[in-house]
Structure formats: C-alpha cells, structure tokens
Design an enzyme around this catalytic site. Structure first.
Site, PDB file in Angstrom:
ATOM      1  N   ALA A  62     -33.492  34.538   5.874  1.00  0.00           N
ATOM      2  CA  ALA A  62     -33.244  33.493   4.887  1.00  0.00           C
ATOM      3  C   ALA A  62     -33.827  32.164   5.359  1.00  0.00           C
ATOM      4  O   ALA A  62     -33.883  31.877   6.552  1.00  0.00           O
ATOM      5  CB  ALA A  62     -31.745  33.353   4.643  1.00  0.00           C
ATOM      6  N   GLY A 103     -32.662  38.811   6.610  1.00  0.00           N
ATOM      7  CA  GLY A 103     -33.194  39.194   5.307  1.00  0.00           C
ATOM      8  C   GLY A 103     -34.583  39.778   5.392  1.00  0.00           C
ATOM      9  O   GLY A 103     -34.978  40.581   4.536  1.00  0.00           O
ATOM     10  N   GLU A 106     -33.978  43.348   6.064  1.00  0.00           N
ATOM     11  CA  GLU A 106     -33.425  43.949   4.843  1.00  0.00           C
ATOM     12  C   GLU A 106     -34.517  44.161   3.796  1.00  0.00           C
ATOM     13  O   GLU A 106     -34.529  45.175   3.088  1.00  0.00           O
ATOM     14  CB  GLU A 106     -32.312  43.062   4.291  1.00  0.00           C
ATOM     15  CG  GLU A 106     -31.060  43.080   5.175  1.00  0.00           C
ATOM     16  CD  GLU A 106     -29.952  42.197   4.643  1.00  0.00           C
ATOM     17  OE1 GLU A 106     -28.879  42.727   4.311  1.00  0.00           O
ATOM     18  OE2 GLU A 106     -30.173  40.972   4.548  1.00  0.00           O
ATOM     19  N   GLU A 126     -26.905  37.974  11.454  1.00  0.00           N
ATOM     20  CA  GLU A 126     -26.007  37.185  10.602  1.00  0.00           C
ATOM     21  C   GLU A 126     -24.636  36.941  11.222  1.00  0.00           C
ATOM     22  O   GLU A 126     -23.989  35.934  10.938  1.00  0.00           O
ATOM     23  CB  GLU A 126     -25.850  37.877   9.243  1.00  0.00           C
ATOM     24  CG  GLU A 126     -27.065  37.788   8.334  1.00  0.00           C
ATOM     25  CD  GLU A 126     -28.108  38.854   8.618  1.00  0.00           C
ATOM     26  OE1 GLU A 126     -29.079  38.953   7.845  1.00  0.00           O
ATOM     27  OE2 GLU A 126     -27.967  39.602   9.614  1.00  0.00           O
TER      28      GLU A 126
END
Length: 695
Positions: A62, A103, A106, A126
């Site tokens: 992110a 992310g 992911e 995270e």
C-alpha cells in the site's frame, strides 16, 4: 502522470509498475494496472499479460501517503483490483524482482502465475502496523506455501527470500538472467493453458492442522502481550482451511476490527512519525550531503566502543582514540567480545566478525584522526573536558570534517564556540548500548549548517538508526523529559511506593523497563554526576535525596552489584534490598511525610503525565519540531510502550482536557508541588480549544 507503462512484445502485453520509491499501490498505480489489464483483455492479438516492477522491485504494498485518505478506498481499490486480475480471461503472470510485500504480494497471488528473480524479498508485514493482510493474503498464501510457512510469515511480518520459497507453489519458475525476458518466455509457454490456475482453488493441506494451530495460538498469545493483531492473524489463517469465500469474509471482518483498534492506531502513528522525523522544515530536500567514508571516536569506554561498532556495522572504517593504553586495549577487547557473543548466538558469521573487527582500529595519537570525515567525541560528561577535546579536534581535523559530541545533556553551542568552525559542530547523542539502540538524537546547534544537519540525518539512516533532530537545552528531548519523570519516581518512593512496586506497575502498563531498574542499568553514578551539575547551576532545583543517598553509599547499579536493587552472581534478576528500603523510609521521615498505599494507576498516571507536560513545553519552545518527534524519541530510546504510540500520542488518545484534569488532581496532593503540575501553556491552550498535540 501515469504510474504504469504499457508495452506489447509480440502476443504478450507487459504492464510495468512505476511508482517510486517502492511501487506503492496508490490510486494512480492501481488505476494504471486496471486500465492495462482491460486494454489487454480487449486486444485480440494479446494472448497473455505480464505484470512487472522496475529496478525498485515489484511492489512494496500500500502507498503509505494514502493511509487514512479517501484515495485509499477509491475504485479500483486493492481488493477490487485483485478480483479483476484473478477473473481475467487471459493468463496474468507476475514477474517478481526486488520486493513483493504486503499488497504487492497479495496482488501477485491473484495472478495466475508467478515467476521470480533470485534475491527477491517476500513478506506480508501488516502485523507490524497492528493489522493483517486485507486483500486475501491470509487465504491465498497458505494455499501456495503451506499452513506453517504462511502462518510464520504473516504473524512475524518477516521477509523471506525468493530462494527459500522456490520449492513451493508460490513461484512457477525461478528466472536466471534478465527477469522481463524470462517472464515473457514463460508467458508464451502458458498462453494457451486452460483452465487458468487460480490460487483460491487450491486446498490448504496439513497433517495435523488443528494441533498445529492450537500450539501456534498459545505461543502467539504469550508473545503478543497487549497486541491483538498476531492472534487475529492466526484466526484468519485458520479460516483458510475451509472454503475460500467464507475465509475471505473472516479476513475482512478481522481486518476491519483491527483498523479501529488503539494498538493499530499507535503502530501506524509510530510508522509515520519515524518517516516524518527525517524531514526538517527549513532544510531543503536537495541540500548536499557529505559522504562519510571514515570516522573517528574519541574515548574507548562503553559508549565509545558501541559507537565504533555502529560505524563498523555500516561498513565505515573507524579509529578509536584514547589517552590511556590500558583503557584503549580494554575498550577494543570489549568490542571484540561483543562481536564474538553475536557470532556465538548465530547473529553474525565468522567472516562478518573478522570483517567488522578489521574496520575498527585503535590509537593513542590524535594526529591519526586527521583524515576522518566525522569525529565523534565520547568522553566524560563534563563541559570543560569536552571543550578541551573540541579545541584539539578543531586543530587537527581536515576542512569539511564534521565534529560531533555524544553529550547527553550539555550545551552544544558552548562546545561549538571552542572551535573555529561552529557550523561543522553538532550533537550525536547515541543511546547505550550504542551498537543496539535505534535512536540517535541529532542536536542542532545555533550555528550548525544545513549541510551538516542533512549529512547527520543521512548518516543516521546508514547506521540503521532513527535520527531525530533536537534543539539545544539541558537534556535535549529525551533526557530533559526524563527529569520530571524521575522526579515523580522520587516522590512516589517517598510517599509510599517501593522500587519493585513502582517498576512492576510501569512495566505492566507497558514500559520495557521500570525506572529503578533502568537507572541501575544506566549507572546511578552517571545520573548523580549530572544532578550535581544541575544543582550547582540552579541552587533552587529540587533535590533527589533518595537517588543521591544511594550514590553516596556506592550503590551505582549493576556495575557495582547494588543500586535500587541488589545483584548477585547466579541470581535471576534484581533482588530487593533492605538497605534501600531503610534509605527510603529514613528520607520520608526526614521530609515529614506519612507514607500511604499508592495504586498502580496513580504510579502510571503521575509518571506519564510528567512526561507529557514536559514534552508540551519542549514543543512550545521549539526544541522538538513536532510532537511525533518526541514520540519517536521515547519509543526508540526509552522503552515507552509501542502499543500506546508515545507520550504525546497517548495524551491525544486520552484527550488533552482529561490530561489537564488529572494534573489538577495531582496538584491538590498535599505532598506535591502545585507548580510542578501547572499545565504547559501549549497544553492548556490546546486542551481548551479541543485540539491535539499531534495536529
């Protein structure tokens, strides 16, 4: 400006992620990826798609600049982008080099295939922000690397190299040579394979999943303490054992709960605070930075040795000067023992041990420091001694060399006036043990140049330290605030507490170490010397009678085997000592105080409110540029509980009006000094206006 580039290589569409510095998945990059995938879908000549990063890496996750802003949720958000890629009718291949974290990982797990270069770093970090992966990471990663590996990665947040995961289904091929060429070649080989493989369709297998998860829950619960995220990570990964969609729903529910937790808010604040600390308002970003190729340390004591190790650990050759051959030999021997201890624990290879020791040399001749790019003084905490050292350094250091003092309390401006180059002088306050502690307080003198300040901040980063700039005052940020904190420790002991109760209360509140244990570790004689200087400079300053008496009795702390506690060979930790209790009781009687029971809540509130009020004064005076800098100092240098975000953030969380009310209650205590509890002007002003310190 687009954050992606789109190119066609025959029948392969290549979408390059390009959002410096780490390809953060901000809105522009997410939109660019989405538009690129849609464009490739609509082009009949395109048979497959490659997603690749730049030399910076695939993606660091992110975009932190968007945290807490509407852009973080703007379509396409990360979850919808992941779904779009997974549903693509043409094979999408993630080509991973450099980093694939959070992310970014992911995103790659939603692709149909993944190829990787050697040395890529893979992580779902995270948990370090009090969160868990929120775009399917807890559900997809176990399906490709296995339950145990995935759980370990997600709960720890630690990075793993691509080579370590090469035998799993995370990577379909390891690429030798140029990553893009290898990814395109792989894409052509799988272009017509149907059905498209999707990670969500893989089962999670484990011989004894429930037994393993039960064991993991127990371990994580014991280690996580007050943090909810690690246990939530276990619950989310456990949900991957079932069907994919219910597991994904459980992940999202847990993520939503964690986002609202005070612990996550505190960790996110700390994350941003560290990054903000490197930005100085009046120092332009393009200020030239001096290259530090060699260093010198004056003083071979514990602090000097630790500073030398900090330079060597960063690959910078360092020469240690001492006036005594015996002290120099003792100091260098201690450095080697520290490295040998690290090697014995598996933290350092034999080759690294030798390499780092080779970077540290000792000398009794000051002239051998003349070529150093930076010279750090680490001698006795006495202004006259330090001024003499700086006069000598000024005479021998080359032009352009930075002259730094490791003083923890003394006036950098006065020290700088001992030289003909005050613009080159600043404070570099390392914390003990200097080779371990992350904080580096960078003290900016009145004359310190922008270039020297920017160079010090760059050096802090190279030394793997968190540099925080402070103005000149007695104690700077950290130790100045420590004064009122320890004043309350003294008064709490006089009024009814004992060291073990006081330390226990603050450690249960979250501090890494209680104040009495901390003083014993740091050396009560060192603190006593600083107090004597302060008494001489300000005869009206309140006395720390208990602490002073312990020093008179030779109770210097762990170094002498006795301080606030007694330390015996073979004993586990600190032991209560009747002599200390007698000192406390006698001092209380001499002050005419009647001791009373004191609650843990009062101990925590008084000590922390004393920190907050002094921090507000420091902010008001401009000694700290921002409240978050104060938080960084206390989180990285003084053991303030990370789960509470630092003293200033904690004050904001509690509410400044409430802090002021608590202080007024303490001011009414007959044993207290009402002036001590007078709110700082800034604190009172912000409380009245309903504002925060971290505005």
């Amino acid at each position: 400006m687009s954050a992606t580039a789109y190119a066609i290589h025959g029948e392969v569409a290549v979408i390059t992620l390009d959002n410096p510095p780490v390809n953060g998945l901000g809105y522009a990059l997410r939109r660019g990826i989405s538009e690129g995938v849609e464009r490739a879908e609509d082009d009949a000549a395109v048979r497959c798609i490659v997603l690749i990063g730049t030399v910076l890496g695939f993606s660091g996750g992110a975009d932190v600049k968007e945290f807490g802003t509407p852009l973080a949720l703007a379509a396409p958000n990360l979850r919808s982008l992941v779904s779009e890629i997974e549903a693509c009718s043409k094979p999408v291949i993630a080509a991973i080099g450099g980093i694939a974290m959070g992310g970014g990982l992911e995103l790659s797990l939603a692709c149909h295939y993944r190829v990787a270069a050697a040395g890529a770093r893979i992580a779902l970090p995270e948990v370090k922000l009090g969160l868990l992966p929120g775009a399917g990471g807890t559900q997809r990663l176990p399906r490709v690397v296995g339950l145990e590996t995935a759980l370990n990665m997600i709960v720890s947040g630690a990075a793993v190299t691509s080579e370590e995961l090469a035998g799993t289904r995370l990577f379909d091929r390891m690429i030798d040579g140029e990553l893009l060429a290898g990814a395109i070649d792989f894409a052509r080989q799988v272009a017509e394979v149907r059905p498209l493989p999707r990670v969500r369709e893989l089962p999670v297998r484990h011989a004894n999943a429930e037994g393993f998860l039960g064991f993991a829950r127990a371990i994580v619960k014991a280690q996580a303490k007050s943090f909810p995220a690690p246990s939530a990570c276990v619950d989310a990964v456990a949900a991957s054992l079932g069907a994919f969609e219910p597991g994904l729903a459980e992940e999202r529910a847990l993520f939503s709960r964690l986002v609202l937790s005070p612990e996550s808010a505190a960790l996110r604040h700390a994350f941003f605070a560290e990054r903000a600390a490197a930005r100085i308002a009046d120092v332009p970003a393009d200020t030239p930075v001096r290259t530090i190729r060699s260093a010198a340390v004056i003083g071979a004591g514990t602090m000097g040795g630790g500073i030398a190790m900090s330079f060597a650990n960063a690959g910078i050759p360092v020469t240690v000067l001492d006036a005594s051959a015996e002290a120099l030999e003792k100091g260098l021997a201690a450095v080697r023992r520290n490295y040998e201890s690290a090697a014995q624990k598996g933290k350092l290879s034999a080759a690294d041990l030798q390499a780092r020791c080779a970077l540290i040399s000792g000398t009794l001749e000051a002239k051998e420091l003349a070529a150093a790019d930076i010279l750090v003084e680490a001698v006795f905490e006495d202004l006259a001694v330090k001024r003499k050292v700086f006069q000598e350094l000024d005479a021998l250091a080359k032009p352009g060399a930075i002259l730094a003092s490791n003083t923890s309390t003394l006036d950098i401006d006065t020290i700088a006036l001992s030289t003909s180059r005050p613009a080159e002088v600043l404070g570099l306050h390392f914390f003990s043990p200097a080779n371990v502690m992350r904080l580096l307080e960078i003290v900016r003198g009145r004359a310190t140049s922008h270039e020297v300040l920017a160079s010090a901040l760059a050096l802090a980063k190279k030394l793997n330290k968190v540099g925080v700039v402070a103005g000149v005052c007695d104690g700077f940020i950290g130790n100045r605030m420590l004064g009122p904190y320890l004043r309350q420790v003294e008064l709490l002991l006089l009024e009814g507490a004992l060291p073990a109760q006081l330390d226990g209360a603050l450690e249960r509140w979250g501090w890494a170490m209680g104040p009495c244990r901390m003083m014993d570790l740091a050396g009560n004689d060192v603190a006593g010397f600083i107090r004597r200087r302060q008494y001489a400079e300000n005869p009206q300053a309140p006395r720390s009678h208990i602490a002073d008496r312990l020093v008179e009795l030779g109770r210097f702390g762990q170094k002498s085997g006795k301080g606030y506690y007694r330390y015996e060979p073979g004993a586990r930790g600190a032991l209560a000592d009747a002599e200390v209790e007698r000192v406390i009781l006698d001092t209380a009687r001499g002050a005419g105080l009647t001791r009373r029971p004191i609650s843990e809540a009062e101990i925590a509130e008084r000590c922390v409110c004393a920190l907050i009020n002094e921090g507000a004064k420091i902010l008001e005076e401009g000694i700290a540029a921002r409240a978050s800098d104060i938080d960084v100092v206390y989180l990285t240098g003084y053991g303030f509980p990370v789960s509470r975000g630092g003293p200033m953030f904690y004050a904001d969380t509690l509410g400044l009006p409430r802090i002021v009310r608590i202080m007024r209650r303490f001011a009414a205590n007959p044993a207290s000094d009402p002036d001590f509890w007078k709110p700082a002007a800034l604190l009172a002003e912000l409380a009245l206006a309903g504002k925060t310190l971290n505005a």
